[in-house]
Design an enzyme around this catalytic site. Structure first.
Site, PDB file in Angstrom:
ATOM      1  N   GLU A  21       0.838  -1.204   0.000  1.00 16.71           N
ATOM      2  CA  GLU A  21       0.000   0.000   0.000  1.00 16.71           C
ATOM      3  C   GLU A  21       0.867   1.247   0.000  1.00 16.71           C
ATOM      4  O   GLU A  21       0.560   2.229  -0.674  1.00 16.71           O
ATOM      5  CB  GLU A  21      -0.916   0.016   1.222  1.00 16.71           C
ATOM      6  CG  GLU A  21      -1.969  -1.069   1.227  1.00 16.71           C
ATOM      7  CD  GLU A  21      -2.831  -1.004   2.459  1.00 16.71           C
ATOM      8  OE1 GLU A  21      -4.025  -0.692   2.319  1.00 16.71           O
ATOM      9  OE2 GLU A  21      -2.310  -1.265   3.571  1.00 16.71           O
ATOM     10  N   TYR A  53     -14.336  27.037  -1.473  1.00 18.19           N
ATOM     11  CA  TYR A  53     -14.259  25.576  -1.520  1.00 18.19           C
ATOM     12  C   TYR A  53     -13.087  25.074  -2.347  1.00 18.19           C
ATOM     13  O   TYR A  53     -12.601  23.975  -2.118  1.00 18.19           O
ATOM     14  CB  TYR A  53     -15.580  24.940  -1.953  1.00 18.19           C
ATOM     15  CG  TYR A  53     -16.255  25.556  -3.154  1.00 18.19           C
ATOM     16  CD1 TYR A  53     -15.817  25.321  -4.444  1.00 18.19           C
ATOM     17  CD2 TYR A  53     -17.364  26.378  -2.971  1.00 18.19           C
ATOM     18  CE1 TYR A  53     -16.446  25.879  -5.529  1.00 18.19           C
ATOM     19  CE2 TYR A  53     -18.004  26.944  -4.055  1.00 18.19           C
ATOM     20  CZ  TYR A  53     -17.545  26.687  -5.343  1.00 18.19           C
ATOM     21  OH  TYR A  53     -18.171  27.252  -6.417  1.00 18.19           O
ATOM     22  N   GLU A  73      -8.289   6.506   9.544  1.00 22.03           N
ATOM     23  CA  GLU A  73      -8.745   7.305  10.677  1.00 22.03           C
ATOM     24  C   GLU A  73      -7.815   8.500  10.898  1.00 22.03           C
ATOM     25  O   GLU A  73      -8.270   9.606  11.200  1.00 22.03           O
ATOM     26  CB  GLU A  73      -8.794   6.454  11.951  1.00 22.03           C
ATOM     27  CG  GLU A  73      -9.865   5.381  11.957  1.00 22.03           C
ATOM     28  CD  GLU A  73      -9.437   4.050  11.330  1.00 22.03           C
ATOM     29  OE1 GLU A  73     -10.104   3.046  11.618  1.00 22.03           O
ATOM     30  OE2 GLU A  73      -8.453   4.010  10.549  1.00 22.03           O
ATOM     31  N   LYS A  99     -11.883   4.043   1.243  1.00 21.35           N
ATOM     32  CA  LYS A  99     -10.760   3.245   0.755  1.00 21.35           C
ATOM     33  C   LYS A  99     -11.337   2.020   0.039  1.00 21.35           C
ATOM     34  O   LYS A  99     -11.398   0.923   0.585  1.00 21.35           O
ATOM     35  CB  LYS A  99      -9.869   2.834   1.934  1.00 21.35           C
ATOM     36  CG  LYS A  99      -8.582   2.149   1.544  1.00 21.35           C
ATOM     37  CD  LYS A  99      -7.724   1.887   2.785  1.00 21.35           C
ATOM     38  CE  LYS A  99      -6.406   1.240   2.414  1.00 21.35           C
ATOM     39  NZ  LYS A  99      -5.551   1.031   3.597  1.00 21.35           N
TER      40      LYS A  99
END
Length: 130
Positions: A21, A53, A73, A99
């Site tokens: 990863e 934005y 997290e 994910k």
């Protein structure tokens, strides 16, 4: 409270606990809801009275495409902190980090975490005290 919502932001990041990863990276999607009083901007039609934005998008991009984290997290927490620290008008934020290519042996559509954070005002005593 009014909101500015950015949905389905797509970034390539290198977050995760597994070496592949970190090496190969993967696509992450982020949704962010910024809680902002939009009345001053709506009444004045003045960009300085709201949160741009496009600027919020760039802050979020910098985190997701930046320093790798083990956990999504942690990515969500960093996004929430950066937006609250970077935009004084934001009273709170809800962040979802998706994910969809998480390393799970099985069929699934998505893995995500969702957090909500509010601005914390510093209170240093009772009224009238310093």
């Amino acid at each position: 409270m009014d909101t500015i919502t950015l949905t389905g932001m797509e970034f390539r990041g290198y977050h995760g606990c597994l070496p592949e990863e970190r090496r190969e990276g993967q696509i992450f999607y982020v949704d962010a809801v910024l809680f902002v009083n939009l009345q001053p901007a709506g009444e004045s039609d003045d960009l300085t009275k709201t949160v741009n934005y496009a600027d919020a998008f760039e802050v979020i991009r910098g985190i997701v495409e930046g320093k790798p984290q083990n956990l999504i997290e942690a990515v969500a927490e960093r996004i929430a902190t950066a937006v609250l620290d970077g935009f004084a008008q934001v009273a709170g934020i809800a962040v979802t980090v998706h994910k969809p290519s998480a390393p799970i042996a099985g069929t699934f559509r998505d893995v995500s975490v969702h957090i909500e954070r509010k601005r914390v005002e510093c209170v240093t005593g009772k009224a009238g005290e310093s």
